[in-house]
Design an enzyme around this catalytic site. Structure first.
Site, PDB file in Angstrom:
ATOM      1  CB  SER A  94     -47.160  -3.685 -17.258  1.00  0.00           C
ATOM      2  OG  SER A  94     -46.798  -4.993 -17.615  1.00  0.00           O
ATOM      3  CG  HIS A 143     -51.478  -6.748 -18.398  1.00  0.00           C
ATOM      4  ND1 HIS A 143     -51.018  -6.795 -17.104  1.00  0.00           N
ATOM      5  CD2 HIS A 143     -50.484  -6.200 -19.138  1.00  0.00           C
ATOM      6  CE1 HIS A 143     -49.796  -6.295 -17.064  1.00  0.00           C
ATOM      7  NE2 HIS A 143     -49.441  -5.933 -18.276  1.00  0.00           N
ATOM      8  CG  ASP A 175     -53.183  -8.812 -15.599  1.00  0.00           C
ATOM      9  OD1 ASP A 175     -52.732  -9.431 -16.578  1.00  0.00           O
ATOM     10  OD2 ASP A 175     -52.670  -7.756 -15.171  1.00  0.00           O
TER      11      ASP A 175
END
Length: 156
Positions: free
Chosen positions: A4, A114, A81
């Site tokens: 991330s 994610h 995601d």
């Protein structure tokens, strides 16, 4: 390596400070802030249409040309995601192709978002990261069989 925001940092350091690291793994990474969560990004960088320069100065995709042939990049991303959209990493992949960069690879996880949840995806992801670092960072002649070995950054 990082995921991330950590993936964003991995890309930025590889592309803007190429003498710092020889290889990196970017997981679920933002490559262009103009394509990320508008509410989050606009509080920091203003609106993309009003402050294009801020977005360009802070987005890895605009520095991809600095990625050197003696560096290595692994990008890993889930296709579903909903935080950092898959299309973001695809845009960077296309940019690397257009620039003729060959020392990168991408692993795609069709069922992951994610935060990976499938154990097989986790295993595959970290196997790839481990293999990248073994291949690109292990000192020549070091077998990893318990002998003392050192990892040299920024050297062949």
């Amino acid at each position: 390596y990082g995921g991330s925001y950590g993936g964003f940092i991995t890309l930025m350091v590889l592309f803007t400070a190429p003498d710092t690291f020889k290889s990196g793994a970017a997981l679920l990474s933002v490559t262009d802030w103009a394509h990320y969560n508008h509410g989050y990004t606009s509080r920091i960088l203003n609106e993309p249409q009003f402050d294009e320069e801020s977005y360009e100065k802070s987005s890895p995709i605009y520095f991809a040309e600095n990625f050197r042939p003696d560096q290595y990049l692994l990008m890993l991303h889930g296709m579903v995601d909903t935080n950092v959209h898959f299309s973001d990493v695809v845009r960077l992949a296309q940019r690397l192709i257009e620039l003729g960069k060959t020392n990168w690879e991408m692993a795609v996880y069709p069922i992951e978002g994610h935060g990976f949840v499938d154990p097989a995806s986790w295993t595959d992801e970290y196997r790839r990261i481990f293999e990248l670092f073994e291949r690109t960072l292990r000192e020549p002649g070091c077998t990893g069989d318990g002998a003392l070995c050192s990892i040299r950054l920024g050297e062949e």
